[in-house]
Design a protein around this motif. Sequence first.
Motif, mmCIF file in Angstrom:
data_model
loop_
_atom_site.group_PDB
_atom_site.id
_atom_site.type_symbol
_atom_site.label_atom_id
_atom_site.label_comp_id
_atom_site.label_asym_id
_atom_site.label_seq_id
_atom_site.Cartn_x
_atom_site.Cartn_y
_atom_site.Cartn_z
ATOM 1 N N TYR A 80 14.594 1.808 -10.631
ATOM 2 C CA TYR A 80 14.307 2.953 -9.778
ATOM 3 C C TYR A 80 13.184 3.793 -10.375
ATOM 4 N N LEU A 81 12.490 4.482 -9.498
ATOM 5 C CA LEU A 81 11.485 5.457 -9.918
ATOM 6 C C LEU A 81 11.750 6.744 -9.143
ATOM 7 N N GLN A 82 12.309 7.717 -9.827
ATOM 8 C CA GLN A 82 12.543 9.025 -9.222
ATOM 9 C C GLN A 82 11.291 9.869 -9.433
ATOM 10 N N MET A 83 10.694 10.312 -8.347
ATOM 11 C CA MET A 83 9.454 11.074 -8.420
ATOM 12 C C MET A 83 9.694 12.470 -7.857
ATOM 13 N N ASN A 84 9.479 13.465 -8.681
ATOM 14 C CA ASN A 84 9.641 14.866 -8.286
ATOM 15 C C ASN A 84 8.301 15.584 -8.391
ATOM 16 N N SER A 85 8.233 16.735 -7.780
ATOM 17 C CA SER A 85 7.021 17.569 -7.845
ATOM 18 C C SER A 85 5.783 16.756 -7.491
ATOM 19 N N LEU A 86 5.870 16.022 -6.407
ATOM 20 C CA LEU A 86 4.778 15.138 -6.024
ATOM 21 C C LEU A 86 3.532 15.918 -5.634
ATOM 22 N N LYS A 87 2.388 15.319 -5.947
ATOM 23 C CA LYS A 87 1.084 15.909 -5.664
ATOM 24 C C LYS A 87 0.297 14.965 -4.750
ATOM 25 N N PRO A 88 -0.684 15.471 -4.039
ATOM 26 C CA PRO A 88 -1.509 14.586 -3.189
ATOM 27 C C PRO A 88 -2.130 13.440 -3.979
ATOM 28 N N GLU A 89 -2.465 13.687 -5.231
ATOM 29 C CA GLU A 89 -3.070 12.619 -6.045
ATOM 30 C C GLU A 89 -2.076 11.530 -6.434
ATOM 31 N N ASP A 90 -0.810 11.700 -6.114
ATOM 32 C CA ASP A 90 0.177 10.643 -6.319
ATOM 33 C C ASP A 90 0.189 9.647 -5.158
ATOM 34 N N THR A 91 -0.579 9.928 -4.126
ATOM 35 C CA THR A 91 -0.660 9.024 -2.986
ATOM 36 C C THR A 91 -1.221 7.671 -3.422
ATOM 37 N N ALA A 92 -0.455 6.616 -3.145
ATOM 38 C CA ALA A 92 -0.842 5.281 -3.592
ATOM 39 C C ALA A 92 0.187 4.274 -3.086
ATOM 40 N N VAL A 93 -0.159 3.016 -3.252
ATOM 41 C CA VAL A 93 0.832 1.950 -3.107
ATOM 42 C C VAL A 93 1.458 1.744 -4.478
ATOM 43 N N TYR A 94 2.768 1.777 -4.519
ATOM 44 C CA TYR A 94 3.494 1.642 -5.780
ATOM 45 C C TYR A 94 4.084 0.238 -5.884
ATOM 46 N N TYR A 95 3.877 -0.368 -7.043
ATOM 47 C CA TYR A 95 4.330 -1.730 -7.292
ATOM 48 C C TYR A 95 5.304 -1.762 -8.464
ATOM 49 N N CYS A 96 6.312 -2.598 -8.351
ATOM 50 C CA CYS A 96 7.123 -2.871 -9.527
ATOM 51 C C CYS A 96 6.728 -4.237 -10.076
ATOM 52 N N ALA A 97 6.939 -4.397 -11.364
ATOM 53 C CA ALA A 97 6.530 -5.621 -12.034
ATOM 54 C C ALA A 97 7.533 -5.970 -13.120
ATOM 55 N N ALA A 98 7.660 -7.254 -13.393
ATOM 56 C CA ALA A 98 8.605 -7.739 -14.391
ATOM 57 C C ALA A 98 7.883 -8.511 -15.482
ATOM 58 N N ASP A 99 8.219 -8.182 -16.711
ATOM 59 C CA ASP A 99 7.725 -8.890 -17.886
ATOM 60 C C ASP A 99 8.909 -9.631 -18.489
#
Length: 126
Positions: A80-99
């Motif tokens: 999970y990714l809990q994102m608080n206090s979001l800003k306009p510059e956080d606008t993006a496509v978010y990807y998860c990845a596994a190593d």
Amino acid sequence: QVQLVESGGGSVQTGGSLRLSCAASGRTFSRCTMGWFRQAPGKEREFVGAINYSGGRTYYASFVEGRFTISRNNAKNAMYLQMNSLKPEDTAVYYCAADTNIYFIGVGSESVYDYWGQGTQVTVSS
């Protein structure tokens, strides 16, 4: 083999919160280092944060500034990714990845990750 599917993206106003989920298939999830990356329009994909196989260690990009928290539930094969206090510059496509390397090394680099999800859009309006 690990398959990853992100969900939870959407549109929020500045200061809002979102919780992204990454559902994983495959029996090796509990041994994987997991990471979150994002890519804004016209920009390169960048590291957001990572969590080790047990959930006991995390590492974040400097721009997170304590606003985001990564967690995982190995029993549910989920991160999970809990994102608080979001800003306009956080606008993006978010990807998860596994190593699939159990060691928490070089987690800020895309090159260490073996599997990627398809991404989920996060839009923050002012």
